[in-house]
Enzyme design. Structure first.
Site, short mmCIF file in Angstrom:
data_model
loop_
_atom_site.label_atom_id
_atom_site.label_comp_id
_atom_site.label_asym_id
_atom_site.label_seq_id
_atom_site.Cartn_x
_atom_site.Cartn_y
_atom_site.Cartn_z
N SER A 172 42.93 43.73 12.08
CA SER A 172 44.18 44.47 11.89
C SER A 172 44.95 43.83 10.73
O SER A 172 44.46 43.81 9.61
CB SER A 172 44.99 44.48 13.19
N HIS A 199 42.52 48.55 11.98
CA HIS A 199 43.67 49.39 12.29
C HIS A 199 44.25 49.95 10.99
O HIS A 199 44.87 49.23 10.22
CB HIS A 199 44.75 48.59 13.03
N ASP A 296 44.24 43.58 20.76
CA ASP A 296 43.13 44.52 20.79
C ASP A 296 41.83 43.77 20.55
O ASP A 296 41.73 42.96 19.63
CB ASP A 296 43.35 45.60 19.73
#
Length: 369
Positions: A172, A199, A296
């Protein structure tokens, strides 16, 4: 703990006011100044000494990309968050800014009907990223931040490790530049398929896949539904779609895209990919988690290890934000915690079979704080 000092750089007086007003509402943040373009921002850097800069891209005299290069040329490592538009041109410029040394980006509110909606969009996107980049808890106000929990060694295995048949990667914040160092360092003859979640919104993922493909010996594509999984190809999850592995009636494996609800506030998310790879490959999975805010991938890494797979995460000292990899380590799911420049070597070592782990495995920790 002192509030985070932010400089807001944008040529639009409206945007400067929206961003300044939103940030000033948070007791943990102080706007110490503004600038109308990159040139003014560079000239104010030494005077204002901000902890972080928000930077528009399209500005007169010196645009945001040029300003990032100038700031990094001064050897300043102040975190910079770009303001981007969800367009092809905006995506290209944002990726250029990240390559120049920007740390992250947020998208400008588009087609919103009121100033209040614009402010809420900025509030939800920008404040968590500011605090993550400065190592502050998202709920931080003033006062001491709680100490981070102590790192855990990898949990003991209950059986032998499995040689990986697939490589899955999640990242991310800071991920685009981390991946631009890891993926090009892998050889074209990598013996397994690669699936990747970064992401990112739509448009950005297509541009990012093309950029990685130009840099790499491996073939890198934005994933499409139903593509057979073959060694040597990297499938990047498209923005706003989860990417998972699907097995058909003949047990052939392929990509599958869906728009199931976000997980960990993200779509695409890392956990659905990791879970599906464990199921499709019977645990013969190598999972890699790179820099990023949030957690995540943590649960997916737990499933990988429980099924006999292997997990490698980036260390704290080389991560832009040690949220995702830190969450995996804190949970005891990391077989190795390594600096970024050792991740590609570790991937090749595990895929060669030289590092199939057993119950006596130990965790290699690089740069732990």
């Amino acid at each position: 703990m002192n509030p985070i000092k932010v400089m807001v750089v944008d040529d639009s007086v409206v945007v400067r006011k929206i961003v300044t007003d939103v940030l000033s509402e948070d007791p943990g943040i102080e706007v110490v100044g503004t600038a109308v373009n990159g040139k003014a921002a560079v000239s104010k850097l030494e005077l204002l000494k901000p902890d972080l800069i928000t930077m528009d891209i399209e500005m007169p005299e010196m645009n945001g990309i040029e300003a990032v290069r100038a700031i990094r040329g001064l050897r300043s490592r102040v975190p910079i968050i770009m303001f981007s538009t969800l367009t092809e041109r905006g995506a290209t410029a944002t990726l250029d800014a990240l390559s120049a040394g920007a740390n992250d980006y947020v998208t400008k509110p588009a087609n919103v009907g009121s100033v209040a909606q614009s402010m809420e969009s900025v509030r939800q996107q920008l404040i968590p990223k500011i605090k993550a980049l400065l190592g502050r808890p998202v709920g931080y106000q003033r006062g001491a931040a709680p100490p981070p929990p102590p790192p855990k060694p990898a949990a003991p295995r209950t059986g032998p490790g499995k040689k990986p048949a697939v490589l899955v990667i999640g990242s991310s914040t800071g991920g685009p530049e981390a991946l631009a160092r890891v993926i090009p360092a892998l050889p074209a003859n990598l013996p397994v398929p690669i699936l990747l979640v970064q992401h990112m919104p739509p448009v950005f993922t297509r541009q990012f896949a093309q950029r990685l493909d130009r840099l790499s010996a491996l073939r890198v594509v934005e994933a499409v539904d139903g593509t057979p999984l073959m060694p040597g190809t990297v499938h990047l999850a498209p923005g706003d779609h989860h990417l998972v592995v699907r097995a058909n009636a003949r047990a052939a494996l392929s990509t599958s895209l869906n728009q199931n609800p976000p997980e960990n506030f993200c779509r695409p998310a890392v956990d659905p990919l990791f879970r599906s790879a464990v199921a499709a490959y019977d645990g013969a999975v190598l999972g890699v988690v790179l820099t990023g805010m949030g957690s995540d991938g943590r649960n997916g890494c737990g499933e990988i290890r429980n099924a006999g797979g292997t997990v490698v995460v980036q260390d704290q000292s080389t991560s832009v934000v040690w949220g995702m990899p830190g969450a995996v380590q804190q949970a005891g799911y990391a077989d190795e915690v390594l600096p970024l420049d050792r991740i590609a070597e570790a991937i090749q070592r595990h895929l060669s079979g030289a590092a199939v782990l057993n119950s006596a495995t130990t965790m290699a920790v690089g740069g732990r704080r």
